[in-house]
Write a protein that holds these residues in place. Structure first.
Motif, PDB file in Angstrom:
ATOM      1  N   THR A  48      25.262   6.144 -34.611  1.00 21.85           N
ATOM      2  CA  THR A  48      24.572   4.900 -34.963  1.00 21.85           C
ATOM      3  C   THR A  48      25.478   3.671 -34.848  1.00 21.85           C
ATOM      4  OG1 THR A  48      25.109   5.258 -37.298  1.00 21.85           O
ATOM      5  CG2 THR A  48      22.975   6.078 -36.517  1.00 21.85           C
ATOM      6  N   ALA A  49      26.709   3.891 -34.440  1.00 20.73           N
ATOM      7  CA  ALA A  49      27.636   2.772 -34.302  1.00 20.73           C
ATOM      8  C   ALA A  49      27.114   1.786 -33.264  1.00 20.73           C
ATOM      9  CB  ALA A  49      29.013   3.278 -33.889  1.00 20.73           C
ATOM     10  N   GLY A  50      27.104   0.530 -33.632  1.00 22.83           N
ATOM     11  CA  GLY A  50      26.666  -0.502 -32.708  1.00 22.83           C
ATOM     12  C   GLY A  50      25.171  -0.750 -32.719  1.00 22.83           C
ATOM     13  N   LEU A  51      24.428   0.076 -33.436  1.00 20.74           N
ATOM     14  CA  LEU A  51      22.980  -0.108 -33.500  1.00 20.74           C
ATOM     15  C   LEU A  51      22.600  -1.024 -34.651  1.00 20.74           C
ATOM     16  CD1 LEU A  51      21.520   3.474 -32.885  1.00 20.74           C
ATOM     17  CD2 LEU A  51      21.557   1.546 -31.294  1.00 20.74           C
ATOM     18  N   GLY A  52      21.477  -1.679 -34.497  1.00 27.32           N
ATOM     19  CA  GLY A  52      20.970  -2.538 -35.560  1.00 27.32           C
ATOM     20  C   GLY A  52      19.481  -2.722 -35.396  1.00 27.32           C
ATOM     21  N   GLY A  53      18.867  -3.410 -36.315  1.00 30.65           N
ATOM     22  CA  GLY A  53      17.454  -3.738 -36.206  1.00 30.65           C
ATOM     23  C   GLY A  53      16.551  -2.526 -36.112  1.00 30.65           C
ATOM     24  N   MET A  54      15.547  -2.626 -35.256  1.00 35.47           N
ATOM     25  CA  MET A  54      14.543  -1.579 -35.114  1.00 35.47           C
ATOM     26  C   MET A  54      15.131  -0.285 -34.559  1.00 35.47           C
ATOM     27  SD  MET A  54      11.782  -2.856 -36.277  1.00 35.47           S
ATOM     28  CE  MET A  54      11.044  -4.450 -36.672  1.00 35.47           C
ATOM     29  N   ALA A  55      16.099  -0.405 -33.664  1.00 37.52           N
ATOM     30  CA  ALA A  55      16.714   0.789 -33.080  1.00 37.52           C
ATOM     31  C   ALA A  55      17.395   1.627 -34.155  1.00 37.52           C
ATOM     32  CB  ALA A  55      17.715   0.391 -32.001  1.00 37.52           C
ATOM     33  N   LEU A  56      18.091   0.970 -35.066  1.00 42.70           N
ATOM     34  CA  LEU A  56      18.763   1.684 -36.153  1.00 42.70           C
ATOM     35  C   LEU A  56      17.743   2.341 -37.081  1.00 42.70           C
ATOM     36  CD1 LEU A  56      21.360   2.448 -37.608  1.00 42.70           C
ATOM     37  CD2 LEU A  56      21.238   0.263 -38.842  1.00 42.70           C
ATOM     38  N   LYS A  57      16.662   1.629 -37.375  1.00 43.49           N
ATOM     39  CA  LYS A  57      15.614   2.202 -38.228  1.00 43.49           C
ATOM     40  C   LYS A  57      15.027   3.456 -37.592  1.00 43.49           C
ATOM     41  CE  LYS A  57      14.072  -2.036 -40.535  1.00 43.49           C
ATOM     42  NZ  LYS A  57      12.928  -2.961 -40.761  1.00 43.49           N
ATOM     43  N   LEU A  58      14.859   3.412 -36.289  1.00 45.82           N
ATOM     44  CA  LEU A  58      14.280   4.547 -35.575  1.00 45.82           C
ATOM     45  C   LEU A  58      15.230   5.742 -35.589  1.00 45.82           C
ATOM     46  CD1 LEU A  58      11.690   5.193 -34.006  1.00 45.82           C
ATOM     47  CD2 LEU A  58      12.871   4.527 -31.922  1.00 45.82           C
ATOM     48  N   VAL A  59      16.487   5.498 -35.317  1.00 44.98           N
ATOM     49  CA  VAL A  59      17.479   6.578 -35.301  1.00 44.98           C
ATOM     50  C   VAL A  59      17.627   7.197 -36.688  1.00 44.98           C
ATOM     51  CG1 VAL A  59      19.917   7.125 -34.981  1.00 44.98           C
ATOM     52  CG2 VAL A  59      18.746   5.674 -33.323  1.00 44.98           C
ATOM     53  N   GLU A  60      17.709   6.355 -37.699  1.00 46.92           N
ATOM     54  CA  GLU A  60      17.839   6.862 -39.069  1.00 46.92           C
ATOM     55  C   GLU A  60      16.580   7.623 -39.486  1.00 46.92           C
ATOM     56  OE1 GLU A  60      20.369   6.975 -40.930  1.00 46.92           O
ATOM     57  OE2 GLU A  60      21.764   5.635 -39.909  1.00 46.92           O
ATOM     58  N   GLY A  61      15.425   7.096 -39.101  1.00 47.36           N
ATOM     59  CA  GLY A  61      14.170   7.754 -39.448  1.00 47.36           C
ATOM     60  C   GLY A  61      14.004   9.091 -38.761  1.00 47.36           C
ATOM     61  N   ASP A  62      14.520   9.195 -37.552  1.00 49.36           N
ATOM     62  CA  ASP A  62      14.386  10.449 -36.799  1.00 49.36           C
ATOM     63  C   ASP A  62      15.168  11.587 -37.445  1.00 49.36           C
ATOM     64  OD1 ASP A  62      13.497  11.812 -34.197  1.00 49.36           O
ATOM     65  OD2 ASP A  62      15.669  12.135 -34.159  1.00 49.36           O
ATOM     66  N   LYS A  63      16.210  11.250 -38.174  1.00 48.87           N
ATOM     67  CA  LYS A  63      17.025  12.284 -38.815  1.00 48.87           C
ATOM     68  C   LYS A  63      16.208  13.121 -39.797  1.00 48.87           C
ATOM     69  CE  LYS A  63      21.424   9.759 -38.479  1.00 48.87           C
ATOM     70  NZ  LYS A  63      22.516   9.103 -39.242  1.00 48.87           N
ATOM     71  N   SER A  64      15.213  12.514 -40.407  1.00 45.63           N
ATOM     72  CA  SER A  64      14.377  13.240 -41.370  1.00 45.63           C
ATOM     73  C   SER A  64      12.988  13.536 -40.805  1.00 45.63           C
ATOM     74  CB  SER A  64      14.241  12.428 -42.666  1.00 45.63           C
ATOM     75  OG  SER A  64      13.680  11.149 -42.402  1.00 45.63           O
ATOM     76  N   SER A  65      12.838  13.357 -39.504  1.00 40.46           N
ATOM     77  CA  SER A  65      11.543  13.603 -38.852  1.00 40.46           C
ATOM     78  C   SER A  65      11.715  14.712 -37.819  1.00 40.46           C
ATOM     79  CB  SER A  65      11.028  12.321 -38.182  1.00 40.46           C
ATOM     80  OG  SER A  65      10.927  11.269 -39.117  1.00 40.46           O
ATOM     81  N   LYS A  66      11.582  15.940 -38.263  1.00 44.16           N
ATOM     82  CA  LYS A  66      11.849  17.070 -37.379  1.00 44.16           C
ATOM     83  C   LYS A  66      10.697  17.369 -36.429  1.00 44.16           C
ATOM     84  CE  LYS A  66      15.042  19.559 -40.437  1.00 44.16           C
ATOM     85  NZ  LYS A  66      15.306  20.853 -41.114  1.00 44.16           N
ATOM     86  N   ASN A  67       9.484  17.387 -36.967  1.00 37.64           N
ATOM     87  CA  ASN A  67       8.368  17.812 -36.127  1.00 37.64           C
ATOM     88  C   ASN A  67       7.630  16.623 -35.517  1.00 37.64           C
ATOM     89  OD1 ASN A  67       6.458  16.896 -38.110  1.00 37.64           O
ATOM     90  ND2 ASN A  67       6.890  18.753 -39.285  1.00 37.64           N
ATOM     91  N   TRP A  68       6.641  16.945 -34.693  1.00 37.58           N
ATOM     92  CA  TRP A  68       5.977  15.912 -33.898  1.00 37.58           C
ATOM     93  C   TRP A  68       5.196  14.927 -34.755  1.00 37.58           C
ATOM     94  CZ3 TRP A  68       1.023  16.310 -30.579  1.00 37.58           C
ATOM     95  CH2 TRP A  68       0.985  15.260 -29.659  1.00 37.58           C
ATOM     96  N   TRP A  69       4.457  15.432 -35.747  1.00 36.78           N
ATOM     97  CA  TRP A  69       3.650  14.495 -36.536  1.00 36.78           C
ATOM     98  C   TRP A  69       4.549  13.546 -37.322  1.00 36.78           C
ATOM     99  CZ3 TRP A  69       3.608  13.309 -41.625  1.00 36.78           C
ATOM    100  CH2 TRP A  69       4.068  14.242 -42.565  1.00 36.78           C
TER     101      TRP A  69
END
Length: 261
Positions: free
Chosen positions: A1-22
């Motif tokens: 996540t180094a160098g990320l910010g804004g919406m991209a960071l939110k997406l990357v952080e959110g994906d960590k706890s979003s394993k499945n498709w839904w």
């Protein structure tokens, strides 16, 4: 996540706890629903969502199970919510051409939310196939565990890949399996492609015919004819191009009115 910010960071952080498709779809829903103060933030949210969904759709971001149990209607309903949010943006006064372009990139990566997929128990044909008595027991068990149960427990794009592989296998040697079984599996594969929005343009148009009224059918027929003319015409024929675009706009208008209810 180094160098990320804004919406991209939110997406990357959110994906960590979003394993499945839904869960990944719901992450996108939250991202595009989040209020923003300026147009650039909205565009960033759309771009990040479009890229994320495309990577999921093509398998570059994999989905895995988390022990939960959600039928495909869960995914269809989230898709409907995403669609509504981005359509609100689409018709907002002052929307930029960039926003419109990215929104159109998102649409093909969303699962279908037609009524048969938002039903309490969608895609039931595979259950009937897995309980047929005219195929080997081992094949029945394989279909049940690798496709039926997986799809109804935690659907993901990988299920379409597994189904396509199974279809290739059972049609490799004509006559090896019962024709009625093979035909039903082909129908199921078409239904699954429809759910994953993976059918061709004309396959998708054909699938919505039953839900259209007379004016909708007329608009659909007009577009199909002009699109076929365009496919056969010289690419430089601007009149055919414009006629196709006009018929497409008319069809889109009819479909959008149908979604208002």
């Amino acid at each position: 996540t180094a160098g990320l910010g804004g919406m991209a960071l939110k997406l990357v952080e959110g994906d960590k706890s979003s394993k499945n498709w839904w869960q990944k779809l719901d992450l996108v829903r939250r991202l595009v629903s989040e209020p923003v103060d300026d147009q650039s933030s909205r565009l960033e949210a759309l771009i990040c969502s479009a890229i994320y969904l495309k990577w999921i759709y093509t398998g570059q971001i994999s989905c895995s199970e988390d022990g939960g149990h959600y039928r495909p209607n869960k995914h269809a309903e989230i898709s409907r919510q995403i669609f509504r949010e981005i359509e609100k943006m689409y018709y907002r006064k002052g929307i930029s051409p960039e926003d419109v372009l990215v929104i159109r990139k998102i649409h093909p990566c969303l699962p279908s939310f037609k009524s048969e997929f938002t039903a309490t128990v969608p895609l039931t044909r595979i259950r009937d196939i897995a309980h047929r008595n005219d195929i080997p027991h081992e094949l029945k068990q394989e279909i049940k565990h690798t496709i039926q149960n997986k799809l109804h427990r935690s659907a993901g794009p990988e299920d379409l890949v597994a189904t396509e592989a199974m279809l290739t296998r059972i049609t490799k040697n004509p006559g090896e399996y019962n024709d009625a079984f093979v035909e039903q599996f082909k129908i199921f594969y078409s239904e699954l492609k429809d759910f994953f929005n993976a059918g061709s343009l004309f396959e998708q148009l054909e699938s919505i015919k039953e839900s259209l009224n007379d004016s909708g059918l007329e608009a659909l027929s007009s577009f199909v004819k002009t699109k076929q003319s365009l496919d056969q015409a010289d690419a430089a024929n601007i009149q055919v191009v414009m006629k196709t675009l006009q018929s497409l706009s008319s069809l889109r208008s009819v479909l959008m009115k149908g979604l208002e209810g």
